[in-house]
Design an enzyme around this catalytic site. Structure first.
Site, PDB file in Angstrom:
ATOM      1  N   HIS A  41      92.176  70.201  91.085  1.00 27.88           N
ATOM      2  CA  HIS A  41      92.226  69.737  89.706  1.00 27.88           C
ATOM      3  C   HIS A  41      90.951  68.968  89.372  1.00 27.88           C
ATOM      4  O   HIS A  41      90.649  67.934  89.977  1.00 27.88           O
ATOM      5  CB  HIS A  41      93.448  68.837  89.528  1.00 27.88           C
ATOM      6  CG  HIS A  41      93.673  68.349  88.154  1.00 27.88           C
ATOM      7  ND1 HIS A  41      93.853  67.016  87.849  1.00 27.88           N
ATOM      8  CD2 HIS A  41      93.775  69.015  86.967  1.00 27.88           C
ATOM      9  CE1 HIS A  41      94.054  66.877  86.554  1.00 27.88           C
ATOM     10  NE2 HIS A  41      94.012  68.067  85.996  1.00 27.88           N
ATOM     11  N   HIS A  85      86.789  66.987  80.814  1.00 27.62           N
ATOM     12  CA  HIS A  85      88.143  67.098  80.297  1.00 27.62           C
ATOM     13  C   HIS A  85      88.301  66.494  78.911  1.00 27.62           C
ATOM     14  O   HIS A  85      88.847  67.128  78.007  1.00 27.62           O
ATOM     15  CB  HIS A  85      89.126  66.420  81.257  1.00 27.62           C
ATOM     16  CG  HIS A  85      90.532  66.404  80.750  1.00 27.62           C
ATOM     17  ND1 HIS A  85      91.038  65.384  79.963  1.00 27.62           N
ATOM     18  CD2 HIS A  85      91.542  67.303  80.896  1.00 27.62           C
ATOM     19  CE1 HIS A  85      92.292  65.651  79.655  1.00 27.62           C
ATOM     20  NE2 HIS A  85      92.632  66.801  80.205  1.00 27.62           N
ATOM     21  N   GLU A 101      89.939  74.004  89.319  1.00 20.13           N
ATOM     22  CA  GLU A 101      90.252  73.953  87.891  1.00 20.13           C
ATOM     23  C   GLU A 101      89.268  73.023  87.212  1.00 20.13           C
ATOM     24  O   GLU A 101      88.847  72.011  87.783  1.00 20.13           O
ATOM     25  CB  GLU A 101      91.685  73.434  87.698  1.00 20.13           C
ATOM     26  CG  GLU A 101      92.176  73.396  86.260  1.00 20.13           C
ATOM     27  CD  GLU A 101      91.895  72.070  85.552  1.00 20.13           C
ATOM     28  OE1 GLU A 101      92.087  72.003  84.330  1.00 20.13           O
ATOM     29  OE2 GLU A 101      91.464  71.107  86.228  1.00 20.13           O
ATOM     30  N   ASP A 118      87.742  71.906  82.897  1.00 23.37           N
ATOM     31  CA  ASP A 118      87.897  71.992  81.441  1.00 23.37           C
ATOM     32  C   ASP A 118      86.507  72.041  80.839  1.00 23.37           C
ATOM     33  O   ASP A 118      85.541  71.576  81.452  1.00 23.37           O
ATOM     34  CB  ASP A 118      88.624  70.752  80.911  1.00 23.37           C
ATOM     35  CG  ASP A 118      89.814  70.370  81.769  1.00 23.37           C
ATOM     36  OD1 ASP A 118      90.894  70.916  81.535  1.00 23.37           O
ATOM     37  OD2 ASP A 118      89.651  69.523  82.669  1.00 23.37           O
TER      38      ASP A 118
END
Length: 247
Positions: A15, A58, A43, A45
């Site tokens: 993450h 993020h 992962e 963003d």
């Protein structure tokens, strides 16, 4: 670093690159550590700068991770490239993340409409597209991404997850290769044996986010989920050390 358990490398998704000592989230160093741990997936963003460059961040601003309150979409890439995260590293462009960790594939959540077209341009590059799975909470964004980048893998959007949970798994877009969901929401269990079985029958996986508790990891592994998204990569590897779960 613990020895990499068989079959666990695909079951643990870092993450935001994972939380590592002396590394800020979504930093190049964090993704390097995830790759060194032997993971297959991380992962992140993305938000786009004012001139359309994607950054692995993020939040819509850098206030939390760099002490800069301005929105990313209001700053030029030249300005963003001069900023530093709290660990002293630079704010990473997505292309730099991909180049820094070439063994990793990336689940990329497009957080705002301003990032859609830049993401399309990047994902159209064949050498990068095969390493990407695109995600978004926005159904409109997902439709645009799928239409513009034939063959790109995507996760399911919120409405599509609801459809799948109601028995409509086979009606989902064929480019959806996984459902990425919380274990439960508002007291209602999302991840059930029925959902997992339905996903597997259609060749899809079930990923659960964001899981940082050992007991929860063990429970989900025993249930047969395909992967967890976690900040604690090493804990996740230990939880999934027993090998592939029967489908």
């Amino acid at each position: 670093m613990i020895p990499l358990p068989a079959a666990a490398s695909a079951a643990v998704i870092a993450h935001r690159g994972g939380l590592w000592p002396d590394c800020e989230e979504n930093s190049l160093a964090a993704f390097e550590r995830a790759a060194q741990a032997g993971l297959q997936w991380a992962e992140t963003d993305v938000h786009a700068s004012a001139d359309g460059v994607l950054y692995a961040v993020h939040d819509p601003s850098l206030k939390r991770t760099a002490g800069v309150a301005a929105r990313i979409e209001q700053l030029s890439s030249a300005r963003l490239d001069r900023l530093r995260l709290l660990d002293g590293s630079r704010v990473p462009r997505l292309v730099d993340v991909l180049e820094t960790a070439p063994t990793l594939s990336f689940n990329v959540d497009v957080k705002a409409d301003s990032g859609t077209e830049p993401m399309i341009r990047l994902a159209r590059e064949p050498r990068l597209r095969k390493r990407l799975r695109l995600a978004s909470f926005s159904a409109r964004r997902l439709r645009r991404l799928r239409a513009a980048v034939p063959g790109v893998r995507t996760s399911a959007g919120t409405g599509e997850i609801a459809l799948a949970a109601a028995g409509g798994m086979r009606a989902l877009d064929e480019r959806i290769d996984c459902l990425q969901v919380p274990e439960a929401r508002a007291g209602i269990r999302v991840v059930t044996p029925r959902l997992i079985a339905a996903a597997h029958r259609t060749g899809r996986q079930v990923h659960v986010w964001t899981v940082n508790d050992a007991a929860q990891m063990e429970r989900l592994a025993a249930l047969g989920v395909d992967a967890i998204v976690t900040d604690d990569v090493e804990l996740g590897l230990r939880a999934f050390a027993r090998g592939p779960r029967p489908h």
